[in-house]
Design a protein around this motif. Structure first.
Motif, mmCIF file in Angstrom:
data_model
loop_
_atom_site.group_PDB
_atom_site.id
_atom_site.type_symbol
_atom_site.label_atom_id
_atom_site.label_comp_id
_atom_site.label_asym_id
_atom_site.label_seq_id
_atom_site.Cartn_x
_atom_site.Cartn_y
_atom_site.Cartn_z
ATOM 1 N N HIS A 76 -0.783 -10.903 6.468
ATOM 2 C CA HIS A 76 -1.634 -9.995 5.673
ATOM 3 C C HIS A 76 -1.028 -9.862 4.274
ATOM 4 O O HIS A 76 0.045 -9.254 4.149
ATOM 5 N N GLN A 79 -0.202 -6.229 2.885
ATOM 6 C CA GLN A 79 0.861 -5.459 3.541
ATOM 7 C C GLN A 79 2.242 -5.820 3.010
ATOM 8 O O GLN A 79 3.264 -5.405 3.562
ATOM 9 N N VAL A 82 4.564 -2.878 2.494
ATOM 10 C CA VAL A 82 4.965 -2.023 3.623
ATOM 11 C C VAL A 82 5.843 -2.781 4.613
ATOM 12 O O VAL A 82 6.142 -2.273 5.696
ATOM 13 N N TRP A 93 1.668 2.791 13.015
ATOM 14 C CA TRP A 93 1.986 1.905 11.870
ATOM 15 C C TRP A 93 0.760 1.774 10.955
ATOM 16 O O TRP A 93 0.849 1.856 9.737
ATOM 17 N N HIS A 97 1.375 3.688 7.407
ATOM 18 C CA HIS A 97 1.790 2.769 6.339
ATOM 19 C C HIS A 97 0.663 1.864 5.842
ATOM 20 O O HIS A 97 0.441 1.733 4.644
ATOM 21 N N THR A 98 -0.038 1.226 6.785
ATOM 22 C CA THR A 98 -0.915 0.125 6.401
ATOM 23 C C THR A 98 -2.169 0.606 5.671
ATOM 24 O O THR A 98 -2.482 0.126 4.579
ATOM 25 N N GLU A 102 -3.347 -0.218 1.878
ATOM 26 C CA GLU A 102 -4.524 -1.070 1.633
ATOM 27 C C GLU A 102 -5.535 -0.398 0.705
ATOM 28 O O GLU A 102 -6.341 -1.073 0.061
ATOM 29 N N THR A 135 -7.887 -7.100 2.533
ATOM 30 C CA THR A 135 -8.294 -5.757 2.962
ATOM 31 C C THR A 135 -9.803 -5.789 3.160
ATOM 32 O O THR A 135 -10.438 -6.851 3.109
ATOM 33 N N SER A 293 6.947 -9.413 14.442
ATOM 34 C CA SER A 293 6.110 -8.214 14.408
ATOM 35 C C SER A 293 6.102 -7.528 15.770
ATOM 36 O O SER A 293 6.206 -6.303 15.873
ATOM 37 N N GLY A 321 2.875 -7.138 6.974
ATOM 38 C CA GLY A 321 4.154 -6.544 6.983
ATOM 39 C C GLY A 321 4.599 -5.943 8.297
ATOM 40 O O GLY A 321 5.673 -5.345 8.303
#
Ligand SMILES: [Zn+2]
Length: 467
Positions: A76, A79, A82, A93, A97-98, A102, A135, A293, A321
């Motif tokens: 991604h 990301q 992050v 998550w 964060h994501t 975005e 995104t 991940s 990320g």
């Protein structure tokens, strides 16, 4: 572009090492000839170099491995910022964060700057092709394609389809998401080395109607890719079961609308049962396993043995990320470790195959990339087994190509990547190394200190200020 000749140890694959011990092909002292964006010759250095025209210079990478550039099957780009942000699991998550990160991609300037950095980071890690999610904003994918086109990279990308269970700023309204998808596909699919992927983010973020429309487009346009997430985490699997009670499984949600087919790439695929695995294998879709991940978010351990026994095509993704690294070497290392958790063992040749020719074949790129064969596109990575003292020491004891590749993936990172050629062009040094910035900072510090010393010298009484 002029012709270039590269000398080094040529290593690539003529088949899947699972099925054949002779699938790995090695020329110890080899020469690779590149004309423009294509490989036009390969073989032993001696005979081939005698055929060179006297004005042609050979770039000497003796001691290094010349391999096909790596293919990252799932990541991604939005990301990027992050990466290395802790969370207690996939769903937290996303919300912590994501999604906040975005939202910034409504701004095209953010999209372009991030896309450029992201693609350069891929190149620094020896990755020459990738399957990338943007995104929800079409401008994110617009920027990524433009930056990739400028670098002549082979890339699959798509804007996320998401119209529920996400912040309102990141939600497709009505059928706008499908319109944006078709518009982006019309403008970018097949342009240069780019391809479009219909990208439902994951089942829980899409209404039944949006998934159905995505499936209709996938049926009407078999030339387009499909990319999404599948069975990454147990909480997510339970949630999808509640949202789609009529479906037999998470996989069934996608399959029932026509989203499981050749040219479909599904990240993770951890929590599948045996009947799902058989169905997946028959569909011709590709599993993009993202072990760094999965370890980072505690999502689970992909069962490589079961997948291979069922015949599921497997590739590897960094999933930045949620993933911890852009490096496919780090990704292979984590895949090895995850396999050990499940009491199976993966050979280095198998993992390098999945990261090169295996992914290329599963994505329908056949002989274009993932190989050093004459006629292929010149995506090449130069790996230096002497990049660090420890690696050099271990590599010196390697008595086979398996042993050497194993050491590279366990001990290697971006320092091992001496150069990355994308469509025949050296691409690793495109971005100035961070040390350049550090050097200019050092120069500034020196200048300031000179000025300070100058002022000290003008202080009466010896130069040392009194307290
Ligand atoms: Zn992902």
């Amino acid at each position: 572009m002029a012709r270039i000749a590269l000398r080094g140890r040529l290593v690539d694959f003529v088949g899947d090492p699972t099925h054949s011990a002779s699938a790995v092909r090695v020329v110890d002292d080899g020469l690779l000839l590149i004309d423009g964006s294509r490989i036009i010759g390969r073989g032993e250095f001696g005979p081939l170099s005698r055929a060179l025209n006297p004005s042609e210079e050979v770039t000497d990478f003796s001691g290094c491995l010349l391999m096909p550039g790596f293919i990252d099957a799932h990541t991604h780009f939005p990301q990027l910022d992050v990466i290395a942000s802790p969370a207690t699991g996939l769903l937290s998550w996303l919300t912590q964060h994501t999604y906040p990160a975005e939202m910034r991609f409504a701004d095209p300037a953010v999209c372009h700057e991030t896309a450029g950095f992201f693609l350069d980071e891929l190149a620094c890690n020896g990755t020459t092709s990738a399957c990338v999610l943007g995104t929800v904003h079409p401008q994110s994918v617009e920027a990524l394609f433009a930056e990739a086109h400028a670098r002549e990279m082979r890339l699959v990308a798509g804007k996320c389809l998401m119209d529920r269970n996400c912040p309102s700023e990141l939600r497709d309204r009505g059928d706008q998401g499908m319109h944006d998808t078709m518009d982006l596909a019309a403008r970018w699919h097949g342009k240069g080395r780019l391809a479009y992927a219909i990208t439902p983010r994951f089942a829980a973020s899409c209404s039944e109607l949006q998934l159905k429309l995505a499936g209709e487009l996938a049926r009407a346009r078999p030339d387009l890719y499909v990319q999404s997430h599948l069975a990454e985490n147990e909480d997510e699997v339970r949630w999808v079961r509640e949202l789609f009670p009529q479906a037999r499984s998470y996989l069934d949600v996608y399959d029932s609308v026509g989203l499981l087919r050749e040219r479909s790439i599904y990240a993770h695929c951890i929590w599948l049962d045996s009947s799902d695995r058989i169905r997946f294998a028959r569909s011709g879709a590709l599993a993009a396993v993202c072990p760094t991940s999965n370890l980072f978010l505690g999502s689970g351990a992909f069962d490589f043995r079961q997948a291979m026994q069922t015949g599921m095509p497997v590739s590897l993704g960094t999933d930045v990320g949620g993933g911890q690294s852009f490096s496919m070497l780090a990704t292979m290392r984590a895949a090895h470790d995850v396999a050990r958790i499940k009491a199976s063992a993966l050979r280095a040749t198998q993992l390098f195959y999945w990261a090169t020719r295996g992914a290329a074949q599963a994505l329908g790129w056949d002989d274009h990339v993932g190989t050093l064969e004459s006629g292929a596109e010149a995506d090449v990575v130069v790996l230096d087994p002497a990049a660090t003292p420890l690696l050099a020491r271990r590599a010196a004891r390697a008595d086979s190509i398996e042993s050497l590749l194993f050491a590279l993936m366990i001990l290697g990172d971006d320092r091992v990547v001496r150069e990355t050629f994308i469509a025949g062009r050296p691409s690793k040094a495109r971005r100035p190394p961070a040390s350049t910035t550090a050097r200019s900072d050092d120069a500034r510090t020196l200048e300031l200190s000179r000025r300070f010393m100058g002022r000290l010298r003008s202080v009466p009484g010896g130069g040392v200020p009194k307290p």
